[in-house]
Design an enzyme around this catalytic site. Structure first.
Site, PDB file in Angstrom:
ATOM      1  N   ASN A   1      47.336  50.091  33.064  1.00 45.17           N
ATOM      2  CA  ASN A   1      46.413  50.436  34.153  1.00 45.17           C
ATOM      3  C   ASN A   1      46.931  49.777  35.422  1.00 45.17           C
ATOM      4  OD1 ASN A   1      44.346  50.917  35.895  1.00 45.17           O
ATOM      5  ND2 ASN A   1      42.904  49.483  34.942  1.00 45.17           N
TER       6      ASN A   1
ATOM      7  N   LYS B   1      45.863  50.222  38.378  1.00 43.07           N
ATOM      8  CA  LYS B   1      44.811  50.043  39.392  1.00 43.07           C
ATOM      9  C   LYS B   1      45.307  50.571  40.752  1.00 43.07           C
ATOM     10  CE  LYS B   1      43.400  46.082  36.698  1.00 43.07           C
ATOM     11  NZ  LYS B   1      42.380  45.095  36.499  1.00 43.07           N
TER      12      LYS B   1
ATOM     13  N   HIS C   1      35.880  52.177  33.314  1.00 35.40           N
ATOM     14  CA  HIS C   1      36.494  50.858  33.476  1.00 35.40           C
ATOM     15  C   HIS C   1      35.495  49.932  34.175  1.00 35.40           C
ATOM     16  CE1 HIS C   1      39.142  47.680  34.935  1.00 35.40           C
ATOM     17  NE2 HIS C   1      39.994  48.066  34.001  1.00 35.40           N
TER      18      HIS C   1
ATOM     19  N   GLU D   1      35.751  47.924  36.487  1.00 34.99           N
ATOM     20  CA  GLU D   1      35.817  47.923  37.961  1.00 34.99           C
ATOM     21  C   GLU D   1      35.113  49.163  38.523  1.00 34.99           C
ATOM     22  OE1 GLU D   1      40.053  47.347  38.203  1.00 34.99           O
ATOM     23  OE2 GLU D   1      39.792  45.304  37.455  1.00 34.99           O
TER      24      GLU D   1
ATOM     25  N   GLU E   1      36.968  45.744  26.538  1.00 34.23           N
ATOM     26  CA  GLU E   1      37.459  44.898  27.619  1.00 34.23           C
ATOM     27  C   GLU E   1      36.356  43.939  28.048  1.00 34.23           C
ATOM     28  OE1 GLU E   1      41.061  46.711  29.661  1.00 34.23           O
ATOM     29  OE2 GLU E   1      39.331  47.447  30.746  1.00 34.23           O
TER      30      GLU E   1
ATOM     31  N   GLY F   1      41.675  40.471  34.483  1.00 38.87           N
ATOM     32  CA  GLY F   1      42.292  39.964  35.703  1.00 38.87           C
ATOM     33  C   GLY F   1      42.029  38.496  35.958  1.00 38.87           C
TER      34      GLY F   1
ATOM     35  N   SER G   1      43.615  40.505  30.262  1.00 36.76           N
ATOM     36  CA  SER G   1      44.696  39.512  30.397  1.00 36.76           C
ATOM     37  C   SER G   1      45.662  39.516  29.218  1.00 36.76           C
ATOM     38  CB  SER G   1      44.102  38.114  30.618  1.00 36.76           C
ATOM     39  OG  SER G   1      43.356  38.091  31.818  1.00 36.76           O
TER      40      SER G   1
HETATM   41  C1  PEP Z   1      42.452  46.253  32.970  1.00 35.80           C
HETATM   42  O1  PEP Z   1      42.609  46.529  34.140  1.00 35.80           O
HETATM   43  O2  PEP Z   1      41.972  47.088  32.212  1.00 35.80           O
HETATM   44  C2  PEP Z   1      42.854  44.927  32.505  1.00 35.80           C
HETATM   45  C3  PEP Z   1      42.648  44.611  31.258  1.00 35.80           C
HETATM   46  O3  PEP Z   1      43.445  44.085  33.432  1.00 35.80           O
HETATM   47  P1  PEP Z   1      44.205  42.704  33.110  1.00 35.80           P
HETATM   48  O4  PEP Z   1      45.191  42.976  32.008  1.00 35.80           O
HETATM   49  O5  PEP Z   1      44.878  42.339  34.395  1.00 35.80           O
HETATM   50  O6  PEP Z   1      43.167  41.723  32.684  1.00 35.80           O
END
Ligand code: PEP
Length: 250
Positions: free
Chosen positions: A10, A12, A96, A98, A168, A174, A214
């Site tokens: 992803n 973003k 997601h 976000e 998630e 993040g 992460s």
């Molecule tokens: C994501 O954007 O779905 C995500 C898991 O980001 P990160 O790996 O940076 O935590």
């Protein structure tokens, strides 16, 4: 049953088309011949066609980070399923955290988008996860089950096969904080059990549940070796070809 793992990037709101092209040019040789897992890149909408063309003929697929549920219409800034398919994308992220946090996407919207994706043969990755205060209050299972029920309302057994779920935990996205493999495995078991309640054991057994939050080259292997973890949705660590390739080849 053995489920083929899916490792998704992803990106973003990062990477211009030129930067996306440079990523693919460097990344494809690193994963050439890798068939153990499915690999999917989620660039921004403006880089979608560049990335689709760049990966043509390879073992890498491409999806859109967000898709509207309507067929078409006055929805400024949005993209439809037909537009996604016309460009050659095959997957979409839905819900997601976000999108939920900054764009008001709720379970009802997630459900509408999921129905549209399934109708158009687009593989949906539906994201669910609890906030830190919810985990600390012991509400993780309740939150995950409610999000699942909301997302899957009205989805029939026959239509459910392509669905992918991404667990998630919002506090891990993040932030550099990762769920331990045990925490993730426990959440994945809860999710699979709830899918079994909603859509039956055969669907629950077949559905892929990814972990996101992460994921990095040094923790990918311990997470992905867990029985109920069928891949990863990777944000930050997917922006560099060598780092994402290392995760793919965990
Ligand atoms: C994501 O954007 O779905 C995500 C898991 O980001 P990160 O790996 O940076 O935590």
């Amino acid at each position: 049953m053995s489920r083929k793992a899916l490792i998704a990037a992803n990106w973003k709101m990062y990477k211009t088309p030129a930067e996306a092209q440079a990523f693919v040019d460097a990344f494809l040789p690193l994963v050439a011949g890798h068939t153990r897992d499915e690999i999917v890149l989620f660039p921004s909408a403006t880089s979608l066609s560049t990335v689709v063309e760049a990966v043509a003929g390879s073992n890498v697929a491409v999806g859109l980070q967000n898709m509207h549920w309507a067929e078409e219409g006055a929805y400024t800034g949005e993209s439809s399923a037909a537009m996604l398919k016309a460009v050659g994308a095959t997957h979409t992220l839905i819900g997601h955290s976000e999108r939920r946090q900054y764009f008001g996407e709720n379970d009802e919207v997630v459900n509408l988008k999921l129905q549209t994706a399934l109708k158009h043969g687009i593989i949906p990755i539906v994201c669910i996860g609890e906030h830190l205060d919810e985990r600390e209050a012991g509400k993780t299972a309740v939150v995950l089950c409610a999000q699942l029920r909301g997302a899957l309302t009205g989805v029939t057994l026959e239509a459910a096969a392509p669905i992918v779920i991404a667990y998630e935990p919002v506090w891990a996205i993040g932030t550099g904080r990762t769920a331990t493999p045990e925490m993730a495995a426990e959440a994945h078991q809860i999710i699979r059990a709830e899918i079994s309640q909603i859509l039956g054991p055969a669907v629950a057994d077949a559905v892929r549940i990814l972990y996101g939050g992460s994921v990095k080259p040094d923790n990918a292997s311990s997470l992905l070796q867990q029985h109920d973890i069928d891949g990863a949705l990777v944000g930050g660590a997917s922006l560099k070809p060598d780092s994402f390739a290392a995760i793919v080849k965990y």
